[in-house]
Each structure stands twice: as C-alpha cells, then as structure tokens.
Design an enzyme around this catalytic site. Structure first.
Site, PDB file in Angstrom:
ATOM      1  N   GLU A 135       6.281  16.115   3.448  1.00 11.92           N
ATOM      2  CA  GLU A 135       6.311  16.306   2.147  1.00 11.92           C
ATOM      3  C   GLU A 135       7.017  17.547   1.897  1.00 11.92           C
ATOM      4  OE1 GLU A 135       4.556  13.970   0.025  1.00 11.92           O
ATOM      5  OE2 GLU A 135       6.048  14.990  -1.379  1.00 11.92           O
ATOM      6  N   ASP A 136       7.896  17.451   0.848  1.00 14.71           N
ATOM      7  CA  ASP A 136       8.591  18.502   0.298  1.00 14.71           C
ATOM      8  C   ASP A 136       9.021  19.365   1.182  1.00 14.71           C
ATOM      9  OD1 ASP A 136       7.779  17.566  -1.967  1.00 14.71           O
ATOM     10  OD2 ASP A 136       6.614  19.046  -2.905  1.00 14.71           O
TER      11      ASP A 136
ATOM     12  N   ASP B  11       7.929  11.097   2.114  1.00 14.83           N
ATOM     13  CA  ASP B  11       7.454  10.478   0.844  1.00 14.83           C
ATOM     14  C   ASP B  11       8.578  10.882  -0.089  1.00 14.83           C
ATOM     15  OD1 ASP B  11       5.496   9.892  -0.842  1.00 14.83           O
ATOM     16  OD2 ASP B  11       4.717  11.746  -1.406  1.00 14.83           O
ATOM     17  N   ASP B  12       9.382  11.974  -0.045  1.00 14.06           N
ATOM     18  CA  ASP B  12      10.226  12.078  -1.184  1.00 14.06           C
ATOM     19  C   ASP B  12      11.554  11.445  -0.736  1.00 14.06           C
ATOM     20  OD1 ASP B  12       8.959  14.727  -2.071  1.00 14.06           O
ATOM     21  OD2 ASP B  12       8.812  15.170  -0.082  1.00 14.06           O
TER      22      ASP B  12
ATOM     23  N   ARG C 214      10.737  23.075  -0.437  1.00 13.94           N
ATOM     24  CA  ARG C 214      11.248  22.561  -1.710  1.00 13.94           C
ATOM     25  C   ARG C 214       9.788  21.805  -2.415  1.00 13.94           C
ATOM     26  NH1 ARG C 214      10.108  18.234  -3.889  1.00 13.94           N
ATOM     27  NH2 ARG C 214      11.323  16.416  -2.907  1.00 13.94           N
TER      28      ARG C 214
ATOM     29  N   ASN D 179      10.264  16.754 -11.074  1.00 14.11           N
ATOM     30  CA  ASN D 179       8.911  17.362 -11.307  1.00 14.11           C
ATOM     31  C   ASN D 179       8.995  18.793 -11.218  1.00 14.11           C
ATOM     32  OD1 ASN D 179       7.611  14.745 -11.385  1.00 14.11           O
ATOM     33  ND2 ASN D 179       7.598  14.459  -9.186  1.00 14.11           N
TER      34      ASN D 179
ATOM     35  N   LYS E  17      -2.039  15.443  -2.522  1.00 15.46           N
ATOM     36  CA  LYS E  17      -1.542  14.339  -2.029  1.00 15.46           C
ATOM     37  C   LYS E  17      -2.536  13.619  -1.363  1.00 15.46           C
ATOM     38  CE  LYS E  17       3.274  14.337  -3.273  1.00 15.46           C
ATOM     39  NZ  LYS E  17       3.848  13.363  -3.393  1.00 15.46           N
TER      40      LYS E  17
ATOM     41  N   TYR F   1      -2.798  16.988  -9.329  1.00 16.24           N
ATOM     42  CA  TYR F   1      -1.569  16.578  -8.803  1.00 16.24           C
ATOM     43  C   TYR F   1      -0.535  17.082  -9.835  1.00 16.24           C
ATOM     44  CZ  TYR F   1       2.185  13.231  -6.855  1.00 16.24           C
ATOM     45  OH  TYR F   1       3.189  12.758  -6.277  1.00 16.24           O
TER      46      TYR F   1
HETATM   47  N1  LIG Z   1       9.124  11.113  -9.213  1.00 22.74           N
HETATM   48  C1  LIG Z   1       8.845  11.252  -7.972  1.00 22.74           C
HETATM   49  O1  LIG Z   1       7.953  10.623  -7.304  1.00 22.74           O
HETATM   50  C2  LIG Z   1       9.698  12.488  -7.113  1.00 22.74           C
HETATM   51  C3  LIG Z   1      10.418  13.301  -7.845  1.00 22.74           C
HETATM   52  N2  LIG Z   1      11.024  14.293  -7.122  1.00 22.74           N
HETATM   53  C4  LIG Z   1      11.607  15.190  -7.668  1.00 22.74           C
HETATM   54  O2  LIG Z   1      13.069  15.176  -7.665  1.00 22.74           O
HETATM   55  C5  LIG Z   1      13.689  16.419  -7.459  1.00 22.74           C
HETATM   56  C6  LIG Z   1      14.702  16.752  -6.736  1.00 22.74           C
HETATM   57  O3  LIG Z   1      14.130  16.690  -5.545  1.00 22.74           O
HETATM   58  P1  LIG Z   1      15.162  16.693  -4.119  1.00 22.74           P
HETATM   59  O4  LIG Z   1      16.067  15.561  -4.181  1.00 22.74           O
HETATM   60  O5  LIG Z   1      14.173  16.884  -2.940  1.00 22.74           O
HETATM   61  O6  LIG Z   1      15.750  18.399  -4.230  1.00 22.74           O
HETATM   62  P2  LIG Z   1      17.084  18.842  -3.962  1.00 22.74           P
HETATM   63  O7  LIG Z   1      17.185  20.034  -4.386  1.00 22.74           O
HETATM   64  O8  LIG Z   1      17.698  18.300  -2.505  1.00 22.74           O
HETATM   65  O9  LIG Z   1      18.202  17.765  -5.127  1.00 22.74           O
HETATM   66  C7  LIG Z   1      18.520  18.208  -6.132  1.00 22.74           C
HETATM   67  C8  LIG Z   1      19.875  17.753  -6.367  1.00 22.74           C
HETATM   68  O10 LIG Z   1      20.136  17.770  -7.818  1.00 22.74           O
HETATM   69  C9  LIG Z   1      21.422  18.273  -7.865  1.00 22.74           C
HETATM   70  N3  LIG Z   1      21.805  19.070  -9.014  1.00 22.74           N
HETATM   71  C10 LIG Z   1      21.249  20.727  -8.986  1.00 22.74           C
HETATM   72  N4  LIG Z   1      21.644  21.076 -10.315  1.00 22.74           N
HETATM   73  C11 LIG Z   1      22.417  20.084 -10.706  1.00 22.74           C
HETATM   74  C12 LIG Z   1      23.088  20.087 -11.865  1.00 22.74           C
HETATM   75  N5  LIG Z   1      23.208  21.209 -12.854  1.00 22.74           N
HETATM   76  N6  LIG Z   1      23.827  19.049 -12.198  1.00 22.74           N
HETATM   77  C13 LIG Z   1      23.720  17.766 -11.296  1.00 22.74           C
HETATM   78  N7  LIG Z   1      23.155  18.098 -10.362  1.00 22.74           N
HETATM   79  C14 LIG Z   1      22.433  18.991 -10.160  1.00 22.74           C
HETATM   80  C15 LIG Z   1      21.592  18.984  -6.532  1.00 22.74           C
HETATM   81  O11 LIG Z   1      23.028  19.194  -6.032  1.00 22.74           O
HETATM   82  P3  LIG Z   1      23.713  19.735  -4.915  1.00 22.74           P
HETATM   83  O12 LIG Z   1      23.329  18.729  -3.879  1.00 22.74           O
HETATM   84  O13 LIG Z   1      25.138  20.199  -5.124  1.00 22.74           O
HETATM   85  O14 LIG Z   1      22.902  21.089  -4.779  1.00 22.74           O
HETATM   86  C16 LIG Z   1      20.945  17.984  -5.568  1.00 22.74           C
HETATM   87  O15 LIG Z   1      21.873  17.069  -5.089  1.00 22.74           O
HETATM   88  C17 LIG Z   1      12.634  17.381  -7.618  1.00 22.74           C
HETATM   89  O16 LIG Z   1      12.234  17.947  -9.045  1.00 22.74           O
HETATM   90  C18 LIG Z   1      11.293  16.763  -7.237  1.00 22.74           C
HETATM   91  O17 LIG Z   1      10.175  17.222  -7.991  1.00 22.74           O
HETATM   92  C19 LIG Z   1      11.071  14.235  -5.709  1.00 22.74           C
HETATM   93  C20 LIG Z   1      10.314  13.197  -4.904  1.00 22.74           C
HETATM   94  C21 LIG Z   1       9.469  12.539  -5.726  1.00 22.74           C
HETATM   95  C1  LIG Z   2       6.315  13.903  -6.356  1.00 28.26           C
HETATM   96  C2  LIG Z   2       6.800  14.338  -5.328  1.00 28.26           C
HETATM   97  O1  LIG Z   2       6.617  13.895  -4.245  1.00 28.26           O
HETATM   98  C3  LIG Z   2       8.022  15.313  -5.650  1.00 28.26           C
HETATM   99  O2  LIG Z   2       8.120  15.742  -6.771  1.00 28.26           O
HETATM  100  O3  LIG Z   2       8.364  16.004  -4.615  1.00 28.26           O
HETATM  101 MG   LIG Z   3       7.426  15.595  -2.858  1.00 26.79          MG
END
Ligand SMILES: NC(=O)C1=CN([C@@H]2O[C@H](COP(=O)(O)OP(=O)(O)OC[C@H]3O[C@@H](n4cnc5c(N)ncnc54)[C@H](OP(=O)(O)O)[C@@H]3O)[C@@H](O)[C@H]2O)C=CC1
Ligand SMILES: CC(=O)C(=O)O
Ligand SMILES: [Mg+2]
Length: 543
Positions: free
Chosen positions: A231-232, A254-255, A142, A401, A160, A88
């Site tokens: 997922e993603d 999941d996200d 993504r 991540n 997963k 993972y």
């Molecule tokens: N810990 C966990 O269990 C999980 C972690 N994650 C992680 O979360 C992260 C984001 O996922 P997700 O939300 O789907 O991705 P997105 O790409 O949808 O979201 C990223 C966000 O970050 C913002 N962003 C990008 N660059 C900057 C910056 N320089 N300053 C401030 N904000 C910024 C983007 O802004 P804008 O909207 O303007 O583009 C957007 O709102 C990934 O790394 C993923 O691995 C996801 C799911 C589970």
């Molecule tokens: C953990 C997870 O689901 C992610 O980073 O997208």
């Molecule tokens: Mg995910």
C-alpha cells in the site's frame, strides 16, 4: 457486554475490564448496574457524533476499537457510510499527517531499516493469538496524495485492515498492519521533535531492496498462510516490488491492481449508460488519464480488458488510452520517459509538448476523463464544460485522495455538465439535489475491491494473485448492482452491502484462482457456485 483484548493492548483499564469477564457474564460490581449492550451502542454513537472534528472522531473510534472491538465493528457495519470517511479516506489522511502527535499506543508492527539482518526476531515479537492471514504493508512514501509521510503512514495500514475486518469478515486477530521505516525525505517530519520514525533520509534503492527481500522472506516463513497487500509505496517502488514478488508470494499492490479493478468496474457501468445515450459502441470509448503514476498506469492497464472484452486486440485497446503527467501529454517524441509510462506513450503525436488540459481534450476528444494526479481543481468548470460539449453523458472520475485533492467536487461536476456527468471520486461526496432529483456520486475507491480480493485469496490459499483474479474481482463488483441501484443511476453498489459484495467477489476470485491453478484449498473446488458462496459466508467473522 463482550470485551475482547486485542493482542497489542495492555494497561490497568484493560486488566480491570478483562477481570470483569467470566463465562457466566461480567463479575458483579465491575461494570455499572444498568450496562446494556443495545443501549451502550447508542451511547457510543452519541459520543462519536458529539465530536465536531473528523480527527477527534478518528481518535474516539480508535480507542473504541482497542477497548471493545466487537462494539466497534458492530457499529461500523451498521453505519458504513458514516464510519468509512472517518476510519478511512478522507480522515485517515489527517490521522496520518498528525500520527506522531495524536499517537497514544502501539498498534501494528514497525520494522525499520535498522532491523536489517535481524528482521526475523522483530517479526517473532508479534503476538500469535491467531494465525496471521493478511497484512497491509506500507513504507509511508506516498500516503494517499499527501506525499512522503514516513512512519506516519501507519494509520493507512490500520484503516485498510479495519475495512477488511468490517467489509470481508476477516478475523481481527489474523491481521497485521505494518509500517516499514526506511527513513523519510519529509523535512518537516525530520525537524519535528515528536516525529516517531527514524530521523534519517530514505535509504538508497539497493539497500531498500535487500531489506525488502529479507522482510518478505521472513514474513513468509513466520506466517506461511499470509497474504500481503502493498500500500502507498511511491510509484517506482510500487511497480518494482510488485514485479519482484508477485510470482513468489501471495501479494498484490492495492494502488496499481485494486484501483485498476475498482475503476474498471465503475467504468463498465458508466460506459454502458453513456453508450446507450450516444449510440456509440463500447469499443469506441476514448480515455484520457490525468496523472500517470502507479494509480493512473495501474488503471490504464486494467482498462485494457474493458476493450479486449469488446473484441479489440491488445494493440487496438492500447490506442484507446492517453496519459497526461506533470509535463503534459505523454508521447514518445517528447524524450526520455519513466519505465512505467512507456507502454501507453503515444506514437501518433510528434508536435510540440501539449501541456494545457483543454488543448489535450480538444486533441483527444475523450469520452472519459480520469484524474489520478493529486491536483485539486484540475477539472475546473471549463474542463467539465469541454467534456460536456463532446459527450451527452461525459464520464468524469476525479479519483485522487483525500477529498481536498480531488480533481473536482461532485457539485461542480454536476453544475457544469447540467446534471449529465457520470461521476465517481476517490473520496466520498454527499448526494445533491439537482432539478428536483437526487443525484448520487460514485465512490471509485479500491475499498470495494481489496476486502473481497483478499478474502478470496486467503480462502483459496492462492500461491499468487493472478491478473485473472484481479479482473474477476472487478467484473464481480460491476455485476453486483441491484435493480434499485441501477435505477438510481449508481455506478457502484451502496457501501452498506459491503459484506454481500465482498462474499460475491471472494467467490469469483476463488473460481479464478482455481482456473489459474494457483489455489491450494481443494475443499473449495465445489462444482456449484452457490455452495462456494455459502462456504465463503460461513467463514466470515461476525462481531
Ligand atoms: N481512488 C482510489 O482508489 C485511489 C486513488 N489514488 C490516488 O491517486 C493519486 C495518485 O497516486 P499515484 O499514482 O500513486 O501517485 P503518483 O505521485 O505516482 O502520480 C501522480 C501523477 O500525477 C502527475 N501529475 C502531478 N502533477 C500534475 C499536473 N500538474 N498535471 C498533470 N499531471 C500531474 C504526476 O506526473 P509525473 O509522473 O510527471 O510526476 C504523476 O504521473 C493519489 O491522490 C492517490 O490518493 C491512488 C490509489 C487508489
Ligand atoms: C485509496 C488509496 O489506496 C489511495 O488513495 O492511495
Ligand atoms: Mg493506496
């Protein structure tokens, strides 16, 4: 030794191994004379540990899982904290990036846009060794924080599901990893001669939706007891398809929901510690999200229940949340906003765009800073110090991540907060020694939630996955800390207890499904929670 063929393997080596099986044990001469299960487990671990690179370990474990799933899962369960970073995050991220190069054999189901109109026949090719109960479906758009990886997203679905099997005892043969190939906008892959997916850019939204409708419909016909975990998917599609299908099929994202639940759980435990020191009521916490995508907004929505549980109204709860995206603080007067950001967009700020995180911290005065931005080192020393100046025990969760995209490392957070940080990250960090004490990082990753949420949904035969089921999973996780884990300052339980945790979460999810009237499994409507827990445990597959 036990050799179980997975439905999608073939080849000479497997045939020879299968031939070595008989009800009376291995046929003489087809296995080495001194082959012994316990010693072979040590041999497998030694082979794994002899490899220096994470990706080599991933490949080795992948082969072991194919050739001897029972041994793989037995070792996985006995060594969870060693195995999860390989199968993972973070290593699965490398496996995705390099999938077309490290590919050895098909694993999972690939459905492409070219199959539109004909998806039924593709699905019918899936070997029916067992009735499918759970599928993790990605479109590769993504993957973690790594962007659009197209068909190379398959290892995330596989990873997963390995955690479902190890962590919740889902039968391996009842799982289907799926990667949908709707093209990719990743030019490097389009140019890569080894790329395994369609060499086309992603299809427009209307075509994708027609494809998704057909896919979901055919899946539900082929596998009537199936639960689907999205997922993603890129953020716009993640929200859109969750809304489109959540009242029609048993499905969750999941996200959005899994991450929301895991962070609510860790936040509950962190906020109690922080409030015990500061004396401030739990309802007065102020949460700043750095990142406003599917994960950021999903977590913000789930954290609303933290405040409503404390007695705040929904509007008051919303006032406790601030979002930051790539353009800075999210507020109405800034101009046009993506649909998913509107609910939490601030109405009480009308000044010029506020882009600098330190300025935003100074303005918001948050008690908690949560990173879901994919921007590594965004929580630099100054940011952590600013949070520490405002809070005796600052809550800082860099949740992006894989590990190299984490907004800060555990050691930086500890150093710059003088050891006071309440920390959880998306990918794992090692414990560190600080002032003669061992400090443990939390892992705020949806891997704590989806196995139990999925198991509870499957066993209750839930028609849909309700918000109350997701919240039950979260609260169940928060309550699962043992006194020893509390004393060690942990925000999440030790991953080695994942089976017990998942069984407990599943029990709570089943109860929530029953309360919501979406369950279809009358035999689980036991009056006693302990009996439900025992029923759940009895259903878990053990290698
Ligand atoms: N810990 C966990 O269990 C999980 C972690 N994650 C992680 O979360 C992260 C984001 O996922 P997700 O939300 O789907 O991705 P997105 O790409 O949808 O979201 C990223 C966000 O970050 C913002 N962003 C990008 N660059 C900057 C910056 N320089 N300053 C401030 N904000 C910024 C983007 O802004 P804008 O909207 O303007 O583009 C957007 O709102 C990934 O790394 C993923 O691995 C996801 C799911 C589970
Ligand atoms: C953990 C997870 O689901 C992610 O980073 O997208
Ligand atoms: Mg995910």
């Amino acid at each position: 030794m036990t050799i179980v063929l997975t439905p999608y393997v073939s080849g000479g080596a497997q045939k020879l191994k299968a031939a070595s099986q008989s009800p009376a044990g291995p046929k003489h001469g087809l296995t080495p004379p001194a082959l012994d299960d316990a010693v072979h487990a040590l041999r497998c671990l030694a082979q794994l540990r002899s490899k220096d690179k994470g990706i080599e370990k991933y490949i080795y474990l992948s082969m072991l899982k194919e050739q001897d799933p029972a041994m793989f899962y037995k070792l996985c369960l006995a060594n969870m904290s060693e195995f999860t970073p390989i199968i993972y995050t973070p290593t699965v991220g490398d496996a995705c990036l390099q999938y077309s190069h490290i590919y050895r054999r098909p694993e999972g189901l690939y459905v492409s846009i070219k199959d539109k109109g004909n998806i039924k026949s593709v699905i019918s090719n899936w070997p029916r060794v067992d009735e499918a109960r759970i599928s993790v479906v990605t479109d590769g758009s993504r993957i973690l924080g790594l962007g659009d990886l197209g068909i190379n997203g398959m290892p995330i679905s596989i990873g997963k599901l390995s955690l479902y099997i190890a962590g919740a005892g889902i039968r391996p043969t009842s799982t289907i990893p799926i990667c949908l190939d709707l093209g990719t906008n990743n030019q490097a892959y389009l140019d890569d001669p080894l790329y395994l997916g369609l060499r086309e850019r992603r299809v427009p939204d209307n075509e994708m939706t027609e494809f998704m409708d057909e896919f979901m419909d055919e899946m539900s016909v082929a596998f009537p007891k199936l639960m689907v975990q999205f997922e993603d998917f890129s953020t716009d599609h993640a929200f859109a398809y969750l809304e489109r299908y959540r009242n029609k099929y048993p499905v969750f994202n999941d996200d959005i929901q899994g991450t929301g639940a895991v962070v609510l759980s860790g936040f509950l435990n962190a906020a109690k510690i922080s409030s015990a020191v500061s004396g401030r009521p739990l309802s007065s916490h102020r949460i700043l999200f750095f990142g406003a995508g599917s994960a950021g907004v999903g977590v913000a929505s789930q954290l609303m229940s933290f405040f409503t549980i404390q007695g705040l109204s929904v509007d008051e709860a919303r006032e406790r949340v601030w979002l930051v995206d790539s353009q800075g603080l999210v507020y109405d007067a800034r101009g046009k906003l993506a649909e998913h950001k509107k609910y939490f967009s601030r109405k009480d700020y009308e000044g010029p765009p506020m882009k600098n995180l330190l300025d935003i911290i100074d303005y918001v005065k948050p008690t908690a800073l949560l990173g879901l931005s994919t921007i590594s080192n965004a929580f630099n020393a100054e940011v952590i110090r600013a949070m520490s100046a405002l809070n005796a025990r600052p809550i800082i969760f860099p949740l992006s991540n894989p590990v190299r995209l984490s907004e800060c490392t555990f050691s930086d957070a500890v150093e710059n907060s003088n050891g006071n940080v309440l920390f959880a990250s998306g990918s794992p960090f090692d414990p560190i020694e600080y002032n003669g004490k061992t400090l443990y990082p939390g892992q705020g990753n949806n891997m704590y939630i989806f196995p139990g949420l999925g198991l509870g949904s499957i066993l209750s035969r839930a028609k849909s996955v309700t918000d109350t089921m997701v919240e039950a999973a979260s609260l169940g996780l928060a309550e699962s800390l043992t006194p020893e884990e509390h004393d060690a300052g942990l925000l999440y339980p030790r991953i080695e207890r994942i089976r017990e945790i998942s069984a407990n979460i599943a029990k709570d999810v089943i109860r929530a499904a029953q309360k919501a009237g979406v369950d279809r499994s009358p035999e689980l409507r036991e009056p006693n929670d302990d009996d439900v827990y025992k029923r759940v445990q009895s259903k878990m597959w053990t290698p």
